[in-house]
Write a protein that holds these residues in place. Structure first.
Motif, PDB file in Angstrom:
ATOM      1  N   ASP A   1       8.707  35.068 -23.217  1.00 49.45           N
ATOM      2  CA  ASP A   1       8.466  36.270 -22.418  1.00 49.45           C
ATOM      3  C   ASP A   1       7.595  37.245 -23.198  1.00 49.45           C
TER       4      ASP A   1
ATOM      5  N   ALA B   1       4.251  40.571 -22.433  1.00 49.75           N
ATOM      6  CA  ALA B   1       3.783  41.601 -21.499  1.00 49.75           C
ATOM      7  C   ALA B   1       2.420  42.095 -21.949  1.00 49.75           C
TER       8      ALA B   1
ATOM      9  N   SER C   1       6.409  33.781 -19.086  1.00 45.09           N
ATOM     10  CA  SER C   1       6.400  34.969 -18.233  1.00 45.09           C
ATOM     11  C   SER C   1       5.682  36.110 -18.938  1.00 45.09           C
ATOM     12  N   THR C   2       5.018  36.943 -18.137  1.00 44.39           N
ATOM     13  CA  THR C   2       4.402  38.153 -18.655  1.00 44.39           C
ATOM     14  C   THR C   2       4.556  39.261 -17.619  1.00 44.39           C
ATOM     15  N   LYS C   3       4.160  40.466 -18.012  1.00 45.83           N
ATOM     16  CA  LYS C   3       4.344  41.640 -17.151  1.00 45.83           C
ATOM     17  C   LYS C   3       3.094  42.495 -17.217  1.00 45.83           C
TER      18      LYS C   3
ATOM     19  N   HIS D   1       2.342  48.558 -16.503  1.00 52.39           N
ATOM     20  CA  HIS D   1       3.215  49.436 -17.273  1.00 52.39           C
ATOM     21  C   HIS D   1       3.127  50.815 -16.653  1.00 52.39           C
TER      22      HIS D   1
ATOM     23  N   TYR E   1       5.809  39.626 -13.756  1.00 50.24           N
ATOM     24  CA  TYR E   1       6.633  40.795 -13.422  1.00 50.24           C
ATOM     25  C   TYR E   1       5.786  42.047 -13.219  1.00 50.24           C
TER      26      TYR E   1
ATOM     27  N   HIS F   1       6.070  45.548 -14.470  1.00 44.62           N
ATOM     28  CA  HIS F   1       6.807  45.977 -15.656  1.00 44.62           C
ATOM     29  C   HIS F   1       7.670  47.212 -15.406  1.00 44.62           C
TER      30      HIS F   1
ATOM     31  N   TYR G   1       0.309  41.289  -6.393  1.00 45.20           N
ATOM     32  CA  TYR G   1       1.234  40.266  -6.870  1.00 45.20           C
ATOM     33  C   TYR G   1       1.373  39.153  -5.836  1.00 45.20           C
TER      34      TYR G   1
ATOM     35  N   SER H   1      10.775  44.482 -12.864  1.00 47.48           N
ATOM     36  CA  SER H   1      11.469  44.869 -14.091  1.00 47.48           C
ATOM     37  C   SER H   1      11.767  46.361 -14.065  1.00 47.48           C
TER      38      SER H   1
END
Length: 270
Positions: free
Chosen positions: A38, A40, A66-68, A71, A101, A103, A118, A133
């Motif tokens: 994981d 981001a 996974s990444t996000k 922010h 995700y 974030h 998304y 998230s």
């Protein structure tokens, strides 16, 4: 599609400095048995995480990545979100991530403006699954009404000092995973008497007990950060620690509550 079984212990990769360490850390984690990584956009380590995956002996298709993005202040323009998603893929050096995700639901976030990007990533195959998230139940309701893609996971801080009962129940009701970040409360669980009591009983570490407690929830996964091979191996071993009803009751009886990650932009502070 690969990853029919979600790896319930993954490697969290946030660090405030020395971001280059994650190339070797990720490679080591995959070597000892991790299959869930994981990261981001805002961690500024996606390039190093990607290098670690490519340098490992594990096939990319066997790694749940996974990444996000989005922010609370990155990017600064909602119209830049598709480019931000593409940037995550480019830095990671992959054609698709297994889970993408949102974030934070703050700053530039607006469900009508942000979530269609998304959906587009999901429809194009750039993101095999979509997650959120740091949302509240109310924001989850709003997002689920907007998203066309199924919600696969919601990532939040969760550990024995922040058990997140409402969000666990919400995830169970709506059939998605709750992914626990900071699952050891940045080490604060180590000195909790109830956790140490259970650890002694099982000849385990407080970290393993805390992770096993998280995994005792049917729909919870955890992404502890670890930089040493020893801690990585110990964390994975928590999957084999079978807590009994008395252990769970002991941990649930902890009356101390503490949130480690508590920025002003967190929606629970609104």
């Amino acid at each position: 599609m690969p990853h029919d079984t979600f790896p319930r212990i993954g490697l969290g990769t946030y660090s405030a400095d020395d971001r280059e360490q994650w190339t070797e850390n990720v490679r080591t984690a995959l070597d000892v048995g991790y299959r869930h990584i994981d990261t981001a956009q805002v961690y500024e380590n996606e390039r190093f995480v990607g290098d670690g995956i490519r340098g490992a002996t594990v096939d990319r298709d066997d790694v749940f990545l996974s990444t996000k993005t989005v922010h609370h202040d990155v990017p600064s323009d909602p119209d830049a979100v598709p480019d931000a998603i593409d940037g995550c893929l480019e830095r990671l050096g992959v054609e698709a991530v297994d889970l993408l995700y949102v974030h934070w639901p703050s700053g530039i976030y607006d469900h009508d403006a942000i979530l269609p990007a998304y959906d587009d990533a999901y429809d194009s195959g750039n993101a095999r699954r979509i997650g959120l998230s740091n949302f509240t139940p109310e924001l989850l309701d709003e997002a689920r009404e907007t998203l066309e893609a199924p919600l696969f996971a919601h990532q939040v801080e969760m550990h024995p000092l922040l058990p997140q009962e409402d969000l666990v129940a919400y995830a169970q009701k709506h059939d998605h995973w709750l992914v626990a970040y900071s699952p050891l409360a940045q080490g604060e669980v180590f000195d909790v008497p109830e956790i140490r009591q259970v650890a002694t009983k099982h000849d385990a570490t407080p970290a393993q007990v805390s992770l096993a407690w998280l995994l005792s929830h049917d729909n919870v996964a955890a992404i502890p950060k670890a930089s040493s091979r020893e801690h990585m191996v110990q964390n994975l071993a928590a999957r084999e620690l079978d807590l009994d009803a008395e252990d769970i009751e002991t941990i649930n009886s902890i009356d101390r509550r503490h949130r480690v990650i508590d920025p002003e932009h967190g929606p629970w502070n609104w």
